[in-house]
Scaffold this motif. Structure first.
Motif, PDB file in Angstrom:
ATOM      1  N   ASP A 152      -3.174  -6.036  -5.366  1.00 41.63           N
ATOM      2  CA  ASP A 152      -2.666  -5.244  -4.359  1.00 41.63           C
ATOM      3  C   ASP A 152      -1.300  -5.274  -4.323  1.00 41.63           C
ATOM      4  O   ASP A 152      -0.625  -6.403  -4.249  1.00 41.63           O
ATOM      5  CB  ASP A 152      -3.554  -5.514  -2.980  1.00 41.63           C
ATOM      6  N   ASP A 153      -0.575  -4.050  -4.284  1.00 39.78           N
ATOM      7  CA  ASP A 153       1.110  -4.001  -4.240  1.00 39.78           C
ATOM      8  C   ASP A 153       1.354  -4.324  -2.789  1.00 39.78           C
ATOM      9  O   ASP A 153       2.631  -4.196  -2.688  1.00 39.78           O
ATOM     10  CB  ASP A 153       1.232  -2.530  -5.083  1.00 39.78           C
ATOM     11  N   ALA A 154       0.610  -4.092  -1.888  1.00 40.27           N
ATOM     12  CA  ALA A 154       1.298  -4.025  -0.500  1.00 40.27           C
ATOM     13  C   ALA A 154       0.136  -4.818   0.415  1.00 40.27           C
ATOM     14  O   ALA A 154      -0.388  -4.139   1.118  1.00 40.27           O
ATOM     15  CB  ALA A 154       1.518  -2.860  -0.030  1.00 40.27           C
ATOM     16  N   VAL A 155       0.035  -6.124   0.251  1.00 33.99           N
ATOM     17  CA  VAL A 155      -0.966  -6.873   0.757  1.00 33.99           C
ATOM     18  C   VAL A 155      -0.611  -7.077   2.275  1.00 33.99           C
ATOM     19  O   VAL A 155       0.519  -7.524   2.647  1.00 33.99           O
ATOM     20  CB  VAL A 155      -1.319  -8.186   0.255  1.00 33.99           C
ATOM     21  N   ARG A 156      -1.422  -6.714   3.271  1.00 34.30           N
ATOM     22  CA  ARG A 156      -1.388  -6.730   4.694  1.00 34.30           C
ATOM     23  C   ARG A 156      -1.666  -8.419   5.035  1.00 34.30           C
ATOM     24  O   ARG A 156      -2.469  -8.751   4.537  1.00 34.30           O
ATOM     25  CB  ARG A 156      -2.034  -6.059   5.435  1.00 34.30           C
TER      26      ARG A 156
END
Length: 441
Positions: free
Chosen positions: A41-45
């Protein structure tokens, strides 16, 4: 990469692409089977990473990269991740890509209903779930709405009711639902699909290998003649297994079942959604009188033509889930009584075409209050309507309150996505509700 280091890339068996709700459900699914996996995932929360760590403390997490995907034996793709992504595009014709709904269909043992359509999916799945609970054993509800479908799987469930999105159908070409439903079609998600027809084609996959179907007569489709089909529509019809309208009444095979004034559910467009839920029940041979009692008591879902308040003779309705022009048209037409709608609209257009708004709903709109990135586009699309552009929802709603007369409707039906000014459609709808509630105090 975060977590354990990725060593021996050729040994990767399972890769999850996208760590949203579906990505987490893939993780639970694989962990329950003692299968290791890598998450990309390029933008993991941070909150989702914490949930993943509770499932698999040592799972490797990193950006979406082609070298990992290219050596994976199985690639589990979250619906929000476009299959046109360069690192995935070369694999879309191979059997290494899995979607949650198709995987569910391959595993599930009990009957299941699959409902799709541009608008109304959640209302129909919730209503039929409520109907089914009165007439069968344990019923599980989820999919694109509520609980991810893989999390629903259980030997204790007697019937599954799934909402299915177009994104999920991209990898579900042979779903084989016991009852498949395509409610309606209008252009949407044109920021993801190359054309309106490409989007429509994806939706039609709901019917592939289905055992029975609910079909909207306004949509032309060709189904296996051996399966049972029940039709629905906003027209008059009196054939066998045909739900229809006669004035403000829903009919089946020409016989009146119930009238709109018997319902708690707001909006004439919801008469089609009710027909769909009843049609599914008919295919399961449910008792009609029991189904009708549930329908009469059903008041709908939050943010979907949701009645909020009646103040000074003005009706306030929250349709924040109306995120495309088709939903806006349905909501305005369903709530209007001649030209009495004060429409609050706008947000992120998703490359939608607003050209037909003037012709289809212009006669109902008394004034339009436009917000968000798409406000100039909507202004141009409504040349014969009194329009104004506002910085945000609070200012637009305040003006609508001051201008609306008794008998009017103030309707939030944006026809657009929310993420220019809100985290999601629910946050937008809650803001509308809270402001209206302050009007009452």
């Amino acid at each position: 990469m975060r977590g354990s280091r990725l060593k021996g890339v050729p040994m990767v068996s399972n890769v999850i692409v996208g760590l949203g709700e579906t990505g987490l459900s893939y993780a639970r699914f694989l962990a329950a089977r003692d299968e290791a996996f890598v998450v990309l995932d390029d933008a993991v929360r941070s909150d989702r990473l914490a949930l993943l760590r509770a499932i698999s403390p040592d799972a490797t997490v990193g950006p979406i990269v082609g070298d990992v995907i290219s050596v994976a034996k199985k690639i589990y793709v979250s619906p929000g991740v476009p299959l046109g992504l360069p690192v995935l595009a070369d694999h879309t014709t191979h059997d290494r890509l899995f979607g949650d709904v198709q995987l569910f269909g391959q595993i599930v043992q009990a009957p299941f209903v699959a409902v799709t359509g541009t608008n109304g999916k959640s209302t129909v799945t919730q209503l039929f779930h409520d109907i089914a609970k009165k007439q069968t054993g344990r019923v599980a509800l989820g999919g694109n709405f509520g609980t991810p479908c893989l999390d629903l799987l259980s030997s204790d469930v007697d019937l599954y009711v799934l909402e299915v999105s177009s994104y999920q159908l991209e990898l579900a070409n042979n779903l084989a639902a016991d009852v498949a439903v395509l409610l309606n079609l209008s252009a949407d998600h044109l920021d993801r699909y190359s054309s309106e027809q490409a989007y429509f084609k994806t939706k039609f996959a709901i019917y592939n290998n289905c055992r029975s179907a609910v079909v909207n007569r306004a949509i032309s489709c060709s189904l296996d003649p051996s399966i049972r089909v029940v039709s629905i529509g906003m027209d008059e019809a009196d054939g066998d297994d045909e739900f229809a309208l006669l004035g403000d009444a829903i009919t089946l095979s020409g016989e009146v079942l119930l009238k709109q004034d018997e319902l708690k559910l707001s909006g004439r467009h919801n008469l089609l959604n009710i027909q769909a839920a009843l049609a599914i029940g008919l295919l399961f041979d449910f008792d009609m009188s029991t189904m009708l009692e549930v329908v009469k008591d059903f008041s709908g879902l939050p943010h979907r033509s949701e009645f909020v308040a009646h103040i000074g003779g003005v009706r306030y309705v929250n349709d924040s889930k109306g995120t495309n022009p088709g939903a806006m048209i349905a909501a305005v037409s369903g709530e209007a009584s001649e030209r009495n709608v004060h429409l609050i609209a706008g947000g992120v257009s998703k490359s939608a075409d607003f050209a037909r708004l003037q012709d289809t709903i212009g006669r109902y709109i008394k004034r339009a209050y436009l917000i968000g990135d798409a406000a100039p586009l909507l202004y141009s699309a409504l040349p014969e309507i009194d329009c104004a552009i506002y910085t945000g929802l609070p200012d637009a709603l305040k003006d609508a309150r001051n201008i609306a007369d008794s008998g009017d409707v103030v309707l939030l039906s944006p026809g657009c996505a929310s993420f220019d000014q809100f985290t999601d459609f629910a946050a937008r709808g809650e803001t509308f509700r809270q402001i209206v509630e302050r009007f009452e105090s």
